[in-house]
Enzyme design. Structure first.
Site, short mmCIF file in Angstrom:
data_model
loop_
_atom_site.label_atom_id
_atom_site.label_comp_id
_atom_site.label_asym_id
_atom_site.label_seq_id
_atom_site.Cartn_x
_atom_site.Cartn_y
_atom_site.Cartn_z
N THR A 131 -4.96 -5.78 1.25
CA THR A 131 -5.92 -5.96 0.16
C THR A 131 -5.32 -6.72 -1.02
OG1 THR A 131 -7.12 -4.71 -1.53
CG2 THR A 131 -5.19 -3.64 -0.63
N ASP A 132 -6.19 -7.36 -1.80
CA ASP A 132 -5.73 -8.03 -3.03
C ASP A 132 -5.34 -7.02 -4.10
OD1 ASP A 132 -8.26 -7.11 -3.73
OD2 ASP A 132 -9.00 -9.04 -4.46
N GLU A 133 -5.71 -5.73 -3.91
CA GLU A 133 -5.42 -4.74 -4.96
C GLU A 133 -3.93 -4.48 -5.13
OE1 GLU A 133 -7.92 -1.31 -5.17
OE2 GLU A 133 -9.72 -2.45 -4.70
N LYS A 138 -1.23 0.86 0.03
CA LYS A 138 -1.34 -0.40 0.77
C LYS A 138 -0.13 -1.30 0.45
CE LYS A 138 -4.28 -1.68 3.12
NZ LYS A 138 -4.55 -1.52 4.57
#
Ligand code: NAD
Ligand code: DAU
Length: 350
Positions: free
Chosen positions: A131-133, A160
């Site tokens: 994820t971009d998070e 993540k």
């Protein structure tokens, strides 16, 4: 090629499984999923009888089970999507995210590493869907690139980020062939109605409040889920091992603007007078540690591998609403049981 896809009964995983099963009849696709609240075999009913598809129920946190599965099946590649995926749930129960997202990933890496060494390099790729998070949050300007430093804020993004680091560590230390992609917010069919867009579709349909955290000024970069699945296909087949790709649609929206657009689309589709659905918007307490803005620079993927998103947001959102309205039975089944108590009482009222 025998490919293990983990989390294939979830939202994005089901689109990836469908794409691979239909597009590559010569591949053997094994879908491993624990079927948590977010996993649903109904997401795959159209391909469940295909000759090149099999489902295995199991938990990636169970190291012995994973090791035995890899030894018996001798997969040539893994596309790993299984995860706890909801930021709000990670705030109330972080440990579950450590088990599934970190320990589950390391269990898969260990099993893949064993195969890679034992099977004379017949194991070709460990693909981690991330994820971009992991990059944290942006101010008003700038975008996340593949070299942006990791700076996760929520327990979900921390888990993540940790799993990404383990994948890179296994590549660097044991030479395990691995790639990672970091994608922005997905939307589309089969999205569990706990995330902003499907929750609001469900609530508009049922005339319930639309809970907007804080002032609705946070910005997300939205991508239609089939475009994400298409990018995963391209990266799986073309990326150099050891590489990382960002995936996103250059499609930034504030949350309040997304929901206003959704209200407008659903006024039309439900034959309600213009402005009816907007009256359901309810500003509620903000998410703890709420990241302000995500924006993904996916030019590396576009330039190196020739991928680009296919759908404009308005069109994709309209398609998504049509799918939810046409799939009443699916929506009913996933919103039965504990759903009402969990989302409609606890979350909406905070
Ligand atoms: P999801 O919650 O819809 O699906 C997750 C799936 O994993 C479910 O089918 C669930 O049953 C399964 N699962 C959970 N724990 C498991 C376990 N211990 N063992 C085996 N299976 C288990 O999630 P999603 O939104 O489809 O996300 C899939 C992946 O993509 C995740 O890794 C997520 O971090 C990543 N991702 C999601 C988005 C997004 O916008 N949804 C964006 C970028 C990356
Ligand atoms: O960026 C990729 C990530 O996108 C994925 O890694 C995650 O798995 C996925 O869940 C998603 O995370 P977000 O937290 O951005 O998605 P969510 O739909 O939960 O929230 C989107 C935005 O809307 C966010 O700013 C919080 C806000 N929100 C969310 C809900 C559920 C609300 O205002 N009200 C809500 O009820």
């Amino acid at each position: 090629m025998k490919i293990l896809i983990t989390g294939g009964a979830g939202f994005i995983g089901s689109h990836v499984v469908r794409l691979f099963v239909n597009k590559y009849p010569n591949y053997e696709i094994v879908n491993l999923d624990k079927l948590t609240y977010a996993g649903n075999l109904a997401n795959l009913s159209d391909i469940e009888n295909k000759a090149n598809y099999r489902f295995v129920k199991g938990d990636i946190v169970d190291a012995e089970f994973i090791s035995a599965l890899f030894e018996a099946e001798k997969f040539n590649a893994v596309v790993h999507l299984a995860a706890e995926s909801h930021v709000d749930r990670s705030i109330t129960n972080p440990l579950e995210f450590v088990y599934t997202n970190v320990i589950g990933t390391v269990n898969l890496l260990n099993a893949a590493k064993k195969l890679y060494t034992a099977e004379n390099n017949a194991f070709k790729l460990f693909y981690h869907v991330s994820t971009d998070e992991v990059y944290g949050t942006l101010g008003e300007t700038g975008m996340f690139t593949e070299t942006t430093a990791y700076d996760p804020h929520s327990p979900y993004s921390a888990s993540k980020a940790s799993s990404d680091h383990f994948v890179r560590a296994y590549h660097d230390t044991y030479k395990l062939p691995a790639v990672i992609s970091n994608c922005s917010n997905n939307y589309g069919p089969f999205h569990f109605p706990e995330k902003l867009i499907p929750l609001c579709i469900y609530n508009i349909k049922n005339n319930k409040p639309l809970p907007i955290y804080g002032k609705g000024e946070n910005i997300r970069d939205w991508l239609f889920v089939e475009d994400h699945a298409g990018a995963i296909d391209v990266i799986f087949h073309k990326a150099k091992t050891g590489s990382t790709y960002n995936i996103g649609g250059h499609n930034e929206w504030t949350n309040i603007d997304v929901i206003r657009l959704l209200c407008k689309i659903m006024d039309q589709k439900l034959n309600r007078p213009a402005g009816t659905n907007e009256k359901l918007i309810t500003f509620v307490k903000d998410r703890a540690g709420h990241d302000l803005r995500y924006a993904i620079d996916s030019s590396k993927l576009q330039q190196d591998l020739g991928w680009k998103p296919s759908l404009q947001f308005e069109e994709g959102l309209g398609k998504t609403v049509d799918w939810y309205l046409a799939n009443e039975e699916w929506l009913q089944s996933v919103t039965s049981g504990n759903y009402q108590k969990y989302y409609q009482e606890q979350y909406v009222q905070r």
